[in-house]
Write a protein that holds these residues in place. Structure first.
Motif, PDB file in Angstrom:
ATOM      1  N   ASP A 263      -0.773 -13.385  -1.145  1.00  0.00           N
ATOM      2  CA  ASP A 263      -0.851 -12.024  -0.710  1.00  0.00           C
ATOM      3  C   ASP A 263      -0.486 -11.593   0.705  1.00  0.00           C
ATOM      4  N   VAL A 264       0.090 -10.538   1.215  1.00  0.00           N
ATOM      5  CA  VAL A 264       0.252 -10.119   2.359  1.00  0.00           C
ATOM      6  C   VAL A 264      -0.373  -8.603   2.714  1.00  0.00           C
ATOM      7  N   PHE A 265      -0.824  -8.720   3.770  1.00  0.00           N
ATOM      8  CA  PHE A 265      -1.554  -7.366   4.232  1.00  0.00           C
ATOM      9  C   PHE A 265      -1.032  -6.608   5.139  1.00  0.00           C
ATOM     10  N   LEU A 266      -1.330  -5.218   4.940  1.00  0.00           N
ATOM     11  CA  LEU A 266      -0.959  -4.321   6.200  1.00  0.00           C
ATOM     12  C   LEU A 266      -2.218  -3.485   6.333  1.00  0.00           C
ATOM     13  N   GLU A 267      -2.738  -3.608   7.595  1.00  0.00           N
ATOM     14  CA  GLU A 267      -3.758  -2.788   8.248  1.00  0.00           C
ATOM     15  C   GLU A 267      -3.333  -1.701   9.102  1.00  0.00           C
ATOM     16  N   GLY A 268      -3.404  -0.464   9.070  1.00  0.00           N
ATOM     17  CA  GLY A 268      -2.892   0.607   9.960  1.00  0.00           C
ATOM     18  C   GLY A 268      -3.990   1.456  10.493  1.00  0.00           C
ATOM     19  N   ARG A 269      -3.774   1.688  11.716  1.00  0.00           N
ATOM     20  CA  ARG A 269      -4.806   2.923  11.919  1.00  0.00           C
ATOM     21  C   ARG A 269      -3.809   3.935  12.846  1.00  0.00           C
TER      22      ARG A 269
ATOM     23  N   GLU B  39      -6.535   5.781   8.286  1.00  0.00           N
ATOM     24  CA  GLU B  39      -6.978   4.212   8.179  1.00  0.00           C
ATOM     25  C   GLU B  39      -6.115   4.037   6.810  1.00  0.00           C
ATOM     26  N   HIS B  40      -5.210   2.901   6.842  1.00  0.00           N
ATOM     27  CA  HIS B  40      -4.540   2.545   5.862  1.00  0.00           C
ATOM     28  C   HIS B  40      -4.601   0.957   5.496  1.00  0.00           C
ATOM     29  N   LEU B  41      -4.700   0.427   4.450  1.00  0.00           N
ATOM     30  CA  LEU B  41      -4.705  -0.848   3.921  1.00  0.00           C
ATOM     31  C   LEU B  41      -3.911  -1.029   2.697  1.00  0.00           C
TER      32      LEU B  41
ATOM     33  N   GLN C 129      -6.147   4.380   1.610  1.00  0.00           N
ATOM     34  CA  GLN C 129      -5.849   5.337   2.609  1.00  0.00           C
ATOM     35  C   GLN C 129      -6.846   6.672   2.939  1.00  0.00           C
ATOM     36  N   THR C 130      -7.370   6.711   4.078  1.00  0.00           N
ATOM     37  CA  THR C 130      -8.370   7.656   4.464  1.00  0.00           C
ATOM     38  C   THR C 130      -7.800   8.552   5.551  1.00  0.00           C
ATOM     39  N   GLU C 131      -7.681  10.052   5.103  1.00  0.00           N
ATOM     40  CA  GLU C 131      -7.033  10.888   6.230  1.00  0.00           C
ATOM     41  C   GLU C 131      -8.330  11.672   6.499  1.00  0.00           C
ATOM     42  N   THR C 132      -8.572  11.676   7.778  1.00  0.00           N
ATOM     43  CA  THR C 132      -9.709  12.533   8.299  1.00  0.00           C
ATOM     44  C   THR C 132      -8.976  13.726   9.222  1.00  0.00           C
TER      45      THR C 132
ATOM     46  N   PHE D 207      -8.719  10.859   0.572  1.00  0.00           N
ATOM     47  CA  PHE D 207      -8.972   9.381   0.115  1.00  0.00           C
ATOM     48  C   PHE D 207      -8.132   9.175  -1.216  1.00  0.00           C
ATOM     49  N   THR D 208      -7.182   8.265  -0.848  1.00  0.00           N
ATOM     50  CA  THR D 208      -6.268   7.901  -1.802  1.00  0.00           C
ATOM     51  C   THR D 208      -6.431   6.239  -2.227  1.00  0.00           C
TER      52      THR D 208
END
Length: 265
Positions: free
Chosen positions: A65-71, A87-89, A104-107, A114-115
């Motif tokens: 697996d390959v992961f993307l973590e973004g803020r 916050e995106h994973l 993904q959480t958009e605040t 939350f998606t």
């Protein structure tokens, strides 16, 4: 005989239900370009060259697996007018670039969205929770294929040859509506990133919304007019800069700094 007949009927039904434009999709196969090395990167975002947000992105590998973590968050004057933290994973198959799971959480100042996207045997499912008691969140299957989330779609496009004149058409689902994305490889050019000239691949982006409620018909995006992305013309092909023309000018994202790690075997 019955299983064979059933398979033939299913294939006929799928072919009959496909919209004409789906026949022009690129083959759903990763290209020959090598994987990107794991990295940690910082980006800045803005509108008409006025910085308005910042983001960090980390790509890492675990087994297959390959992961993307973004803020990301708005900053400066823009934050006083429009507060947003994201916050995106994303988790994608390393072989084939198929979406496994994305959250993904958009605040915002007064609300949170939350998606959650999850791949199941029958396709990609999505839950979008606006925390509104009057509209409880429900899982829905996105009834079109082949389909990837934004991260998997970027890896798929990046893997292609991208020679001048090449065109790629694929379906990408960022979390609200699926889009037909057409990429045209223009060629190479030098651009300045962080005050340093960089050799880049220039790609033109065209997109149309896919209306699943109207037989997967294509519709123009109300705000998007055109887009361009520049990838580093090297073994990593990381995004250097992106510009999107909208109805009030253009928005951009640009690399500020990046640090690579070794690619795991």
């Amino acid at each position: 005989m019955k299983p064979l007949l059933g398979a033939c009927l299913l294939a006929a039904a799928l072919t009959a239900s496909a919209a004409p434009w789906q026949n022009s999709l690129s083959p759903d196969l990763p290209g020959p370009f090598a994987e990107v090395r794991p990295f940690q990167a910082n980006y800045r975002f803005g509108w008409s060259d006025i910085e308005a947000a910042e983001a960090t992105a980390t790509i890492r590998y675990e087994g297959n697996d390959v992961f993307l973590e973004g803020r990301a968050l708005t900053n400066g004057l823009a934050r006083t007018l429009w507060q947003l933290d994201v916050e995106h994973l994303a988790r994608t198959q390393r072989d084939g670039f198929k979406t496994i799971e994305t959250t993904q959480t958009e605040t915002y100042r007064n609300r949170t969205i939350f998606t959650h996207m999850l791949s199941k045997p029958d396709g990609l499912w999505r839950l979008r929770d606006t925390r509104d008691p009057a509209a409880p969140a429900k899982w829905k299957r996105v009834n079109i294929s082949p389909l990837r989330d934004l991260f998997a779609g970027m890896l798929f496009i990046r893997s292609q040859n991208l020679k001048p004149g090449d065109e790629i058409q694929t379906i990408i689902y960022p979390g609200d509506s699926p889009f037909l994305v057409r990429i045209n490889a223009v060629g190479t050019e030098s651009i300045r990133i962080a005050d340093t000239p960089r050799d880049a691949l220039k790609l033109e982006i065209h997109l149309q919304r896919i209306n699943l409620k109207k037989g997967s018909t294509l519709e123009d995006h109300g705000k998007f007019r055109s887009g361009t992305i520049w990838l580093s013309n090297d073994a990593d092909r990381v995004p250097l800069r992106a510009e999107v023309e909208i109805f009030v000018g253009y928005v951009f994202a640009e690399l500020v700094s990046i640090k690579f790690d070794a690619l795991p075997r």
